[in-house]
Design an enzyme around this catalytic site. Structure first.
Site, PDB file in Angstrom:
ATOM      1  N   GLU A 163       0.914  -1.069   0.030  1.00 47.38           N
ATOM      2  CA  GLU A 163      -0.050   0.088  -0.043  1.00 47.38           C
ATOM      3  C   GLU A 163       0.809   1.256   0.005  1.00 47.38           C
ATOM      4  O   GLU A 163       0.903   1.982   0.873  1.00 47.38           O
ATOM      5  CB  GLU A 163      -0.875  -0.050   1.233  1.00 47.38           C
ATOM      6  N   GLU A 374      -5.558  -8.357   0.794  1.00 56.78           N
ATOM      7  CA  GLU A 374      -6.322  -8.164   2.075  1.00 56.78           C
ATOM      8  C   GLU A 374      -7.809  -7.908   1.673  1.00 56.78           C
ATOM      9  O   GLU A 374      -8.136  -7.351   0.703  1.00 56.78           O
ATOM     10  CB  GLU A 374      -5.673  -6.693   2.832  1.00 56.78           C
TER      11      GLU A 374
HETATM   12  C1  8VR Z   1      -4.418  -2.046   5.292  1.00 52.43           C
HETATM   13  C2  8VR Z   1      -3.099  -2.146   5.868  1.00 52.43           C
HETATM   14  C3  8VR Z   1      -3.279  -3.244   7.286  1.00 52.43           C
HETATM   15  C4  8VR Z   1      -4.382  -2.800   8.255  1.00 52.43           C
HETATM   16  C5  8VR Z   1      -5.821  -2.992   7.286  1.00 52.43           C
HETATM   17  C6  8VR Z   1      -6.813  -2.818   7.991  1.00 52.43           C
HETATM   18  C7  8VR Z   1      -5.510  -1.043   8.988  1.00 52.43           C
HETATM   19  C8  8VR Z   1      -5.618  -1.159  10.686  1.00 52.43           C
HETATM   20  C9  8VR Z   1      -5.697   0.496   8.656  1.00 52.43           C
HETATM   21  O1  8VR Z   1      -4.529  -0.758   4.963  1.00 52.43           O
HETATM   22  O2  8VR Z   1      -2.309  -2.895   5.082  1.00 52.43           O
HETATM   23  O3  8VR Z   1      -1.981  -3.231   7.927  1.00 52.43           O
HETATM   24  O4  8VR Z   1      -4.415  -1.517   8.722  1.00 52.43           O
HETATM   25  O5  8VR Z   1      -5.739  -1.959   6.445  1.00 52.43           O
HETATM   26  O6  8VR Z   1      -6.802  -1.722   8.711  1.00 52.43           O
HETATM   27  O7  8VR Z   1      -6.801  -0.971  11.224  1.00 52.43           O
HETATM   28  O8  8VR Z   1      -4.515  -1.513  11.206  1.00 52.43           O
END
Ligand code: 8VR
Length: 469
Positions: A163, A374
């Site tokens: 990301e 994801e």
């Molecule tokens: C993604 C990231 C991951 C997670 C997931 C779900 C957050 C979180 C923002 O953007 O790769 O690390 O990060 O989303 O949400 O809540 O930690």
């Protein structure tokens, strides 16, 4: 229809969010070790010093994954654990940890899928300009090379970056992530270009090593849709897609940045300092990508921004397109839609938009192999009679897996699905309150692990290869 035998049902995590052991066995300090300790930066000042202690409990965790029938584990490698000061000496204890983790996966036939960079940058490099400095690009290729040589005999699936849009926009536009710089498009575009260059160089290097595995990048995919048929809103969504999707997908998969953005940033004086050599390597490495990793949580509903506010709101995790944000260039903003369904954190639940998004990827980028790296639901899980009955998570994943199935039937080349997350973990900014896992971690009781309802559900889905979906 059943999912094909070579389709991987997986689960994901990231080093900083699970490992803990932040200063053990020779690990260097990361930018997140420093940032999370600045008061007020994270929810209730939580940090990853201990996280869920995966560093010490990986055996127990991987055993649970195996019990769930998980076919593949996507984890990330902590750069400062491997090379503590970013570009100097290798830490043998760091290598040893990931060797153990990988071997533990293989013991159960779980396919290790490794992300090289999931946001924890060695602090030494951060202090030297982080991703805006080309020293970091060089250091990254060296770090990647170290990982390929140490683990490449067993790891055949590599993701370079997780990301880019998120860590660069939160790092240089909203200030929500390290290095916490606000409203600086010049640094933002420089950082994104440096990351894309590092990716291209790493892909080329990996292919030269002839390890015969596959390599790609994971992008956050938040497709932007106009809220209605008004021309100005359709244009706003187009603009958003050019800046937030094409800027990241085009250089990786087509080898060039989108003309629309290139032209505008030139007028605004935001063009990165880029060399012909860098643009050339981006071009020549595009066809070497084996896949694109797609993280999808929600779409963005876009309208033209009429008011003068141009500064993005520095709210928690706002980069994923959650309603209520103004783009950094002030052209568009995101809104809630009337009949939309939203999570407790205000993220829209929209499986239909996922399908539309996948069709857009196919239209724009052809038959490139896709992994959903994801997808999942952040929730405060209901507990009844000591059982974690995470029905909303089951419903969320079910609806999105149905979309994956439909997309495959339509000829979209999806080869795996990684739920975020395999186990409850530290949310970067939301502490432990926002849960995503199939496995519960009891924060009040020794970090004990417990299977949630979704654990048994996912196990069944995997066993039956999604036939009932
Ligand atoms: C993604 C990231 C991951 C997670 C997931 C779900 C957050 C979180 C923002 O953007 O790769 O690390 O990060 O989303 O949400 O809540 O930690």
């Amino acid at each position: 229809m059943k999912f094909a035998k070579d389709f991987l049902f997986g689960g994901a995590s990231a080093a900083y969010q699970v490992e803990g052991a932040w200063n053990e066995d020779g690990k260097g300090i990361s930018n997140w070790d420093v940032f999370s300790k600045i008061p007020g930066k994270t929810f209730e000042n939580t940090n990853g010093d201990v996280a869920i202690d995966h560093y010490h409990r990986y055996k127990e965790d991987i055993k649970l994954m195996a019990e769930m029938g998980l076919e593949s584990y996507r984890f990330s490698i902590s750069w400062p654990r491997i090379i503590p000061d970013g570009d100097g000496k290798i830490n043998p204890k760091g290598i040893e940890f990931y060797n153990n983790l990988i071997n533990e996966c293989l013991k159960y036939g779980i396919v290790p899928f490794a992300t090289l960079y999931h946001w924890d940058l060695p602090q030494t490099l951060e202090e030297d300009g982080g991703w805006t400095n080309k020293r970091t690009v060089k250091a990254f290729v060296k770090y990647a090379d170290t990982c390929f040589k140490a683990f490449g005999d067993r790891v055949k699936h590599w993701i370079t970056f997780n990301e880019t849009i998120v860590f660069c926009s939160l790092g240089y536009l909203t200030g929500g992530h390290p290095p916490a710089i606000e409203n600086n498009p010049i640094k933002y575009f420089q950082a994104t270009h440096n990351v894309i260059t590092a990716h291209a160089k790493t892909v080329s290097h990996y292919k030269e090593l002839r390890q015969f595995g596959e390599i790609g990048i994971t992008h956050s995919f938040t497709p932007n849709f106009s809220v209605d048929n008004k021309e100005e809103n359709i244009f706003a969504a187009y603009h958003a897609n050019q800046y937030n999707v094409a800027w990241f997908f085009d250089p990786v998969l087509k080898g060039t940045y989108p003309e629309y953005v290139v032209k505008q940033i030139k007028e605004k004086g935001w063009t990165p300092n880029w060399t012909d050599e860098e643009l050339e390597i981006i071009k020549s490495s595009a066809e070497k990508n084996d896949f694109i990793g797609v993280n999808y949580y929600q779409p963005a509903r876009v309208i033209k921004n009429d008011n003068q506010q141009v500064k993005m709101e520095n709210s928690r995790e706002n980069s994923a397109g959650a309603p209520g944000n103004v783009s950094f260039d002030g052209v568009w903003k995101t809104v809630r839609i009337d009949n939309g369904k939203y999570t407790k954190w205000g993220w829209e639940i929209a499986p239909d938009a996922f399908l539309d998004g996948l069709r857009i990827i196919k239209n724009n980028y052809g038959d490139i192999k896709i992994y959903i790296t994801e997808n999942g639901l952040g929730d405060a899980d209901p507990i009844i009679d000591e059982e974690i009955v995470d029905v909303p998570r089951i419903k969320y994943i079910e609806a999105h897996l149905r979309v994956v199935k439909k997309a495959i039937e339509e000829g979209i080349n999806i080869k795996g699905y990684y739920a975020w997350s395999v186990i409850d973990l530290l949310s970067w900014l939301n502490g432990y309150k926002k849960q995503y896992g199939f496995i519960y971690v009891d924060q009040k009781n020794n970090l004990n692990r417990k299977k949630k309802l979704s654990f048994y559900w996912y196990k069944h889905i995997i066993e039956t290869r999604g036939e009932d979906l």
